[in-house]
Design a protein around this motif. Structure first.
Motif, PDB file in Angstrom:
ATOM      1  N   ILE A 168      -7.456 -10.800   9.807  1.00 15.01           N
ATOM      2  CA  ILE A 168      -7.643 -10.221   8.835  1.00 15.01           C
ATOM      3  C   ILE A 168      -6.239  -9.746   8.194  1.00 15.01           C
ATOM      4  CG2 ILE A 168      -8.012  -9.656   6.614  1.00 15.01           C
ATOM      5  CD1 ILE A 168     -10.840  -9.575   7.180  1.00 15.01           C
ATOM      6  N   ASN A 169      -4.993 -10.314   7.953  1.00 14.69           N
ATOM      7  CA  ASN A 169      -3.769  -9.745   8.072  1.00 14.69           C
ATOM      8  C   ASN A 169      -4.270  -8.083   7.223  1.00 14.69           C
ATOM      9  OD1 ASN A 169      -1.077  -9.183   7.090  1.00 14.69           O
ATOM     10  ND2 ASN A 169      -0.230 -11.765   7.033  1.00 14.69           N
ATOM     11  N   PRO A 170      -3.439  -7.320   7.433  1.00 14.71           N
ATOM     12  CA  PRO A 170      -3.877  -6.147   7.209  1.00 14.71           C
ATOM     13  C   PRO A 170      -3.086  -6.340   4.922  1.00 14.71           C
ATOM     14  CG  PRO A 170      -3.693  -5.057   8.979  1.00 14.71           C
ATOM     15  CD  PRO A 170      -3.184  -6.862   8.704  1.00 14.71           C
ATOM     16  N   TYR A 213       0.531  -0.906  -0.394  1.00 14.19           N
ATOM     17  CA  TYR A 213      -0.316   0.065  -0.032  1.00 14.19           C
ATOM     18  C   TYR A 213       0.947   1.357  -0.029  1.00 14.19           C
ATOM     19  CZ  TYR A 213      -3.608  -3.053   2.094  1.00 14.19           C
ATOM     20  OH  TYR A 213      -3.796  -4.278   2.503  1.00 14.19           O
ATOM     21  N   LEU A 214       0.571   2.554  -0.361  1.00 14.94           N
ATOM     22  CA  LEU A 214       1.015   3.615  -0.392  1.00 14.94           C
ATOM     23  C   LEU A 214       1.273   4.006   1.017  1.00 14.94           C
ATOM     24  CD1 LEU A 214      -0.618   5.824  -2.536  1.00 14.94           C
ATOM     25  CD2 LEU A 214       1.879   4.858  -2.291  1.00 14.94           C
ATOM     26  N   ARG A 215       2.142   4.127   1.221  1.00 13.99           N
ATOM     27  CA  ARG A 215       3.074   4.746   3.498  1.00 13.99           C
ATOM     28  C   ARG A 215       3.505   5.671   3.340  1.00 13.99           C
ATOM     29  NH1 ARG A 215       3.851  -0.534   6.394  1.00 13.99           N
ATOM     30  NH2 ARG A 215       2.825  -2.402   4.647  1.00 13.99           N
ATOM     31  N   MET A 219      -7.137  -8.845   2.342  1.00 17.54           N
ATOM     32  CA  MET A 219      -7.290  -7.493   2.481  1.00 17.54           C
ATOM     33  C   MET A 219      -7.044  -6.603   0.856  1.00 17.54           C
ATOM     34  SD  MET A 219      -8.068  -5.725   5.146  1.00 17.54           S
ATOM     35  CE  MET A 219      -8.867  -4.109   3.770  1.00 17.54           C
ATOM     36  N   LYS A 220      -6.132  -6.530   0.632  1.00 18.53           N
ATOM     37  CA  LYS A 220      -6.446  -5.716  -1.003  1.00 18.53           C
ATOM     38  C   LYS A 220      -6.946  -5.962  -1.956  1.00 18.53           C
ATOM     39  CE  LYS A 220      -1.011  -6.639  -0.757  1.00 18.53           C
ATOM     40  NZ  LYS A 220       0.464  -6.957  -0.566  1.00 18.53           N
ATOM     41  N   VAL A 227     -10.351  -3.167  -2.824  1.00 16.25           N
ATOM     42  CA  VAL A 227     -10.424  -3.135  -3.924  1.00 16.25           C
ATOM     43  C   VAL A 227     -11.861  -3.628  -4.377  1.00 16.25           C
ATOM     44  CG1 VAL A 227      -9.672  -3.975  -6.996  1.00 16.25           C
ATOM     45  CG2 VAL A 227      -8.353  -3.897  -4.962  1.00 16.25           C
ATOM     46  N   ALA A 228     -12.201  -4.073  -3.578  1.00 15.36           N
ATOM     47  CA  ALA A 228     -13.811  -4.519  -4.452  1.00 15.36           C
ATOM     48  C   ALA A 228     -14.407  -3.184  -3.353  1.00 15.36           C
ATOM     49  CB  ALA A 228     -14.407  -5.852  -3.483  1.00 15.36           C
ATOM     50  N   TRP A 229     -13.576  -2.747  -2.435  1.00 16.32           N
ATOM     51  CA  TRP A 229     -14.809  -2.324  -1.600  1.00 16.32           C
ATOM     52  C   TRP A 229     -15.033  -0.479  -2.282  1.00 16.32           C
ATOM     53  CZ3 TRP A 229     -15.034  -3.669   4.215  1.00 16.32           C
ATOM     54  CH2 TRP A 229     -16.129  -2.920   4.284  1.00 16.32           C
TER      55      TRP A 229
END
Length: 126
Positions: A58-60, A34-36, A65-66, A70-72
């Motif tokens: 859930i492991n972030p 992810y962007l950090r 989770m990735k 995308v789905a959300w």
């Protein structure tokens, strides 16, 4: 006129919110992360939303989770388009999605709260 301004504020905040989720999820799936933040106190860290997803097991940083990002985000953008097109069901769907995305702590939570308030307000002033 005022109702129109409210509607466009909802569309703008929803597009930013769910657009970023979709973008960050796609980026994480393709690049691997992810962007950090690059600088400051939280450099290299993910946001506090990680604690919320870890609490439900859930492991972030997992592919799951990735994919959820995308789905959300994609679902949020599609509902935002429907809201823009005045589909009757879109107000309820956007409200439900905004409530269900309050876990996306800090920027997402603030945008979702803003959207919820505006969605309720736009319905009340009808």
């Amino acid at each position: 006129m005022f109702r129109s301004v409210l509607k466009w504020l909802i569309i703008l905040s929803s597009t930013i919110n769910f657009g970023f989720m979709a973008f960050d999820g796609v980026r994480a799936l393709t690049i691997g992360d992810y962007l950090r933040p690059a600088e400051g106190e939280f450099a290299g860290q993910l946001g506090p939303w990680t604690h919320a997803v870890e609490a439900v097991g859930i492991n972030p940083e997992s592919t799951l989770m990735k994919g959820l990002f995308v789905a959300w985000g994609t679902i949020g953008l599609l509902i935002t388009i429907a809201f823009t097109l005045n589909k009757k069901w879109a107000w309820t769907a956007l409200l439900m999605l905004s409530i269900s995305a309050l876990w996306y702590l800090v920027p997402g939570t603030l945008l979702n709260l803003f959207q919820i308030i505006l969605l309720v307000f736009i319905r009340v002033i009808k």
